[in-house]
Design a protein around this motif. Structure first.
Motif, PDB file in Angstrom:
ATOM      1  N   SER A  25     -21.663  12.241   0.508  1.00 27.26           N
ATOM      2  CA  SER A  25     -21.519  10.881   1.035  1.00 27.26           C
ATOM      3  C   SER A  25     -22.730  10.442   1.864  1.00 27.26           C
ATOM      4  CB  SER A  25     -20.217  10.737   1.818  1.00 27.26           C
ATOM      5  OG  SER A  25     -20.143  11.749   2.769  1.00 27.26           O
ATOM      6  N   THR A  26     -23.351  11.378   2.593  1.00 24.22           N
ATOM      7  CA  THR A  26     -24.521  10.995   3.400  1.00 24.22           C
ATOM      8  C   THR A  26     -25.670  10.557   2.498  1.00 24.22           C
ATOM      9  OG1 THR A  26     -23.872  12.741   4.882  1.00 24.22           O
ATOM     10  CG2 THR A  26     -26.028  11.782   5.269  1.00 24.22           C
ATOM     11  N   GLU A  29     -24.911   7.187   0.911  1.00 23.82           N
ATOM     12  CA  GLU A  29     -25.111   6.076   1.860  1.00 23.82           C
ATOM     13  C   GLU A  29     -26.593   5.778   2.028  1.00 23.82           C
ATOM     14  OE1 GLU A  29     -23.290   3.668   3.115  1.00 23.82           O
ATOM     15  OE2 GLU A  29     -21.915   4.672   1.759  1.00 23.82           O
ATOM     16  N   GLN A  30     -27.404   6.849   2.200  1.00 26.24           N
ATOM     17  CA  GLN A  30     -28.848   6.660   2.392  1.00 26.24           C
ATOM     18  C   GLN A  30     -29.487   6.030   1.150  1.00 26.24           C
ATOM     19  OE1 GLN A  30     -29.980  10.635   3.424  1.00 26.24           O
ATOM     20  NE2 GLN A  30     -29.728  10.290   5.619  1.00 26.24           N
ATOM     21  N   LYS A  32     -28.002   4.130  -1.049  1.00 28.66           N
ATOM     22  CA  LYS A  32     -27.588   2.720  -1.143  1.00 28.66           C
ATOM     23  C   LYS A  32     -28.453   1.851  -0.236  1.00 28.66           C
ATOM     24  CE  LYS A  32     -22.827   2.961  -2.650  1.00 28.66           C
ATOM     25  NZ  LYS A  32     -21.445   3.076  -2.271  1.00 28.66           N
ATOM     26  N   LYS A  33     -28.692   2.353   0.982  1.00 28.83           N
ATOM     27  CA  LYS A  33     -29.533   1.598   1.925  1.00 28.83           C
ATOM     28  C   LYS A  33     -30.945   1.456   1.372  1.00 28.83           C
ATOM     29  CE  LYS A  33     -27.303   2.407   6.323  1.00 28.83           C
ATOM     30  NZ  LYS A  33     -27.090   3.545   7.178  1.00 28.83           N
TER      31      LYS A  33
END
Ligand code: HEC
Length: 189
Positions: A25-26, A29-30, A32-33
């Motif tokens: 998940s980390t 998320e990174q 996606k950013k």
């Protein structure tokens, strides 16, 4: 704690590996950013160039800035960022086999009703150096894109595209189709 979980698994006859978490998940998320930053920067430069100098000026912005922005962001985030397509304009953006499979799956998901702007995919694979995290996010074709990727491209725009990209495959799109994808890879070890 581990012992207790293992003990519990044994007691319940649940193989422990079923409970092992493979949580990215980390990284997701990174990634996606990172793609949002890349897409946002590209789009604002494109829109600005179209507004001030029209499509011809904007072609040159895409031609020179796309790779520069990707490189700057890759250095900043420690992830490799780029764009790939099944029908690429820049030969450097040709999707390889596994990327083509992901692009095909994006097309299928879009055809079965998923919004093209929300399609993402990820996996972690073993490679010679350890583990590699891979992430892709579909890039939908919007109305603005058709001037350079659509079916009725102005002759002067076509001429400039032909000069820069003699093997251009990135035309003939209609609004809502998937033009390609952002690609993020990261070595995890
Ligand atoms: C003014 C012309 C122009 C417009 C408008 C335009 N593009 Fe492009 N596009 C280009 C050029 C030129 C390239 C090649 C860039 C390079 O050399 O890396 C490109 C490359 C791409 C790529 C990389 C894959 C490839 O084919 O090389 C994607 C994805 C893409 N465009 C999507 C879009 C989307 C989505 C829009 C609308 C938001 C859009 N483009 C609008 C000119 C344009």
């Amino acid at each position: 704690m581990k012992k207790t979980v293992a003990g519990l698994c044994a007691a319940l006859l649940i193989p422990a590996f079923l409970l092992a978490s493979d949580d990215n998940s980390t990284e997701i998320e990174q990634a996606k950013k990172a793609t949002a930053a890349f897409g946002g920067a590209l789009k604002s430069e494109l829109v600005e160039a179209m507004r001030s100098g029209g499509a011809i000026a904007a072609i040159d912005v895409c031609h020179t800035r796309a790779d520069e922005i990707a490189e700057t962001l890759s250095k900043k985030t420690g992830m490799n960022e780029s764009r790939v397509s099944a029908k690429n304009r820049n030969p450097g953006n040709a999707a390889n086999d596994w990327q083509l499979n992901v692009l095909r799956s994006f097309d299928e998901r879009r055809e079965s009703g998923e919004a093209p702007g929300s399609l993402t995919w990820n996996e972690t694979v073993e490679n010679a150096k350890g583990e590699e995290f891979r992430f892709m996010k579909a890039i939908p074709t919007g109305g603005l894109c058709l001037q350079c990727h659509g079916t009725a491209i102005a002759p002067e725009v076509s001429t400039r595209l032909d000069e820069l990209y003699p093997d251009d495959k990135a035309t003939g799109y209609s609004e809502g189709q998937i033009r390609g994808a952002f690609l993020v890879t990261r070595q995890l070890d």
